[in-house]
Motif scaffolding. Structure first.
Motif, PDB file in Angstrom:
ATOM      1  N   MET A  35       0.809  -1.069  -0.518  1.00  0.00           N
ATOM      2  CA  MET A  35       0.077  -0.138  -0.426  1.00  0.00           C
ATOM      3  C   MET A  35       0.575   1.706  -0.190  1.00  0.00           C
ATOM      4  SD  MET A  35      -3.048  -1.202   2.487  1.00  0.00           S
ATOM      5  CE  MET A  35      -3.912   0.712   2.609  1.00  0.00           C
ATOM      6  N   ARG A  40      -1.247   4.707  -3.399  1.00  0.00           N
ATOM      7  CA  ARG A  40      -3.018   4.998  -3.309  1.00  0.00           C
ATOM      8  C   ARG A  40      -3.350   4.008  -2.161  1.00  0.00           C
ATOM      9  NH1 ARG A  40      -3.677   0.908  -8.605  1.00  0.00           N
ATOM     10  NH2 ARG A  40      -5.280   0.554  -7.068  1.00  0.00           N
ATOM     11  N   SER A  41      -2.677   4.359  -0.808  1.00  0.00           N
ATOM     12  CA  SER A  41      -3.170   4.170   0.403  1.00  0.00           C
ATOM     13  C   SER A  41      -3.653   4.992   0.450  1.00  0.00           C
ATOM     14  CB  SER A  41      -2.322   3.874   0.765  1.00  0.00           C
ATOM     15  OG  SER A  41      -0.940   4.588   1.188  1.00  0.00           O
ATOM     16  N   ASP A  42      -5.605   4.281   1.513  1.00  0.00           N
ATOM     17  CA  ASP A  42      -6.183   5.607   2.417  1.00  0.00           C
ATOM     18  C   ASP A  42      -5.789   5.350   3.645  1.00  0.00           C
ATOM     19  OD1 ASP A  42      -8.210   6.499   3.337  1.00  0.00           O
ATOM     20  OD2 ASP A  42      -9.359   4.158   3.377  1.00  0.00           O
ATOM     21  N   ALA A  43      -5.552   6.554   4.102  1.00  0.00           N
ATOM     22  CA  ALA A  43      -4.529   6.683   5.032  1.00  0.00           C
ATOM     23  C   ALA A  43      -5.335   6.154   6.267  1.00  0.00           C
ATOM     24  CB  ALA A  43      -4.416   8.117   5.956  1.00  0.00           C
ATOM     25  N   LEU A  44      -6.436   6.040   6.332  1.00  0.00           N
ATOM     26  CA  LEU A  44      -7.348   5.158   7.775  1.00  0.00           C
ATOM     27  C   LEU A  44      -7.175   4.008   7.420  1.00  0.00           C
ATOM     28  CD1 LEU A  44      -8.887   6.382  10.038  1.00  0.00           C
ATOM     29  CD2 LEU A  44     -11.393   5.653   8.265  1.00  0.00           C
ATOM     30  N   GLN A  45      -6.618   3.314   6.290  1.00  0.00           N
ATOM     31  CA  GLN A  45      -6.916   1.656   6.273  1.00  0.00           C
ATOM     32  C   GLN A  45      -5.239   1.807   6.088  1.00  0.00           C
ATOM     33  OE1 GLN A  45      -7.886   0.429   2.701  1.00  0.00           O
ATOM     34  NE2 GLN A  45      -7.695  -1.335   3.192  1.00  0.00           N
ATOM     35  N   GLN A  47      -3.315   2.666   9.287  1.00  0.00           N
ATOM     36  CA  GLN A  47      -3.628   3.032  10.380  1.00  0.00           C
ATOM     37  C   GLN A  47      -4.235   1.976  11.180  1.00  0.00           C
ATOM     38  OE1 GLN A  47      -5.685   6.457  11.174  1.00  0.00           O
ATOM     39  NE2 GLN A  47      -4.347   6.436  14.233  1.00  0.00           N
TER      40      GLN A  47
END
Length: 73
Positions: A35, A40-45, A47
């Motif tokens: 990720m 392209r990673s979602d910061a919340l995911q 975390q």
């Protein structure tokens, strides 16, 4: 005698759980790296995955301590 048998079965189940948790920890590490590299990673995911990985590490440490207790000589 029964306690020894139970202890052996307990050891075996702890070792199996350790192997499963270590594999899950490695899988999370790979997923987190992938990720991060793609960008392209979602910061919340990301975390959440890191938090789960840390919880697994704590559980692994606890189980390892069960198998190899500290002995003060």
């Amino acid at each position: 005698m029964d306690a020894g048998i139970e202890g052996g079965q307990d050891d075996k189940s702890v070792r199996m759980e350790l192997a499963r948790l270590r594999q899950e920890h490695r899988d999370l590490d790979t997923a987190i790296d992938a990720m991060s590299l793609t960008g392209r990673s979602d910061a919340l995911q990301l975390q959440r995955l890191k938090k789960k990985k840390l919880a697994l590490k704590d559980r692994i440490s606890t189980l390892e301590d069960k198998l190899l207790p500290d002995i003060i000589a």
